[in-house]
Scaffold this active site. Structure first.
Site, mmCIF file in Angstrom:
data_model
loop_
_atom_site.group_PDB
_atom_site.id
_atom_site.type_symbol
_atom_site.label_atom_id
_atom_site.label_comp_id
_atom_site.label_asym_id
_atom_site.label_seq_id
_atom_site.Cartn_x
_atom_site.Cartn_y
_atom_site.Cartn_z
ATOM 1 N N GLU A 120 16.960 -29.428 31.184
ATOM 2 C CA GLU A 120 17.225 -28.069 31.834
ATOM 3 C C GLU A 120 17.472 -27.490 30.998
ATOM 4 O O GLU A 120 18.245 -26.709 31.042
ATOM 5 C CB GLU A 120 18.701 -29.325 31.315
ATOM 6 C CG GLU A 120 18.868 -30.928 32.922
ATOM 7 C CD GLU A 120 20.264 -31.754 32.544
ATOM 8 O OE1 GLU A 120 21.080 -31.130 33.906
ATOM 9 O OE2 GLU A 120 20.242 -31.825 31.533
ATOM 10 N N LYS B 36 28.071 -28.443 38.704
ATOM 11 C CA LYS B 36 26.918 -28.993 37.958
ATOM 12 C C LYS B 36 26.344 -28.817 39.355
ATOM 13 O O LYS B 36 26.297 -30.155 39.576
ATOM 14 C CB LYS B 36 26.620 -29.917 37.229
ATOM 15 C CG LYS B 36 25.079 -29.543 36.747
ATOM 16 C CD LYS B 36 25.348 -30.472 35.008
ATOM 17 C CE LYS B 36 23.606 -30.742 34.416
ATOM 18 N NZ LYS B 36 23.161 -30.960 33.242
#
Length: 120
Positions: free
Chosen positions: A22, A99
């Protein structure tokens, strides 16, 4: 206080998350901010200097999302709320950080956290 400025769907690329991939690849985050602010002075004067300039606020929020990575979107939301409260006219703020590309191995529409912070 019932006056509000709402900024919805502000999209920025960041490198937040607990996983290395990420942080390396990054992903899009979407921010909603609802500011409680007395809008009467701006309504009377018709002058942007008497209100929170949402364009300038958007720039500061995008800069923060694109900036120093954090593990949790809770931490990012707290950071963004602090930016909103830096303007003394803002009495309270509710920030939601979405997200939508969270690393979940199941189909989902969104993951989000929402926090509300008020001036003491």
């Amino acid at each position: 206080m019932s006056d509000r400025i709402t900024l919805s769907g502000l999209r920025a690329r960041g490198h937040h998350g607990v996983y290395d991939f990420e942080r390396e690849r990054g992903q899009d985050f979407v921010v909603d901010a609802v500011l409680e602010v007395d809008l009467a002075p701006a309504a009377r004067s018709d002058d942007v200097a008497d209100t929170v300039h949402y364009g300038e606020l958007a720039e500061r929020l995008v800069t923060a999302v694109a900036g120093e990575p954090v593990n949790l979107i809770e931490t990012l939301a707290e950071r963004l709320a602090g930016i909103c409260l830096a303007d003394s006219r803002v009495r309270a703020v509710t920030v939601t950080v979405h997200k939508p590309q969270a690393p979940i191995p199941h189909q989902f529409a969104d993951v989000a956290v929402t926090i509300t912070r008020r001036r003491p």
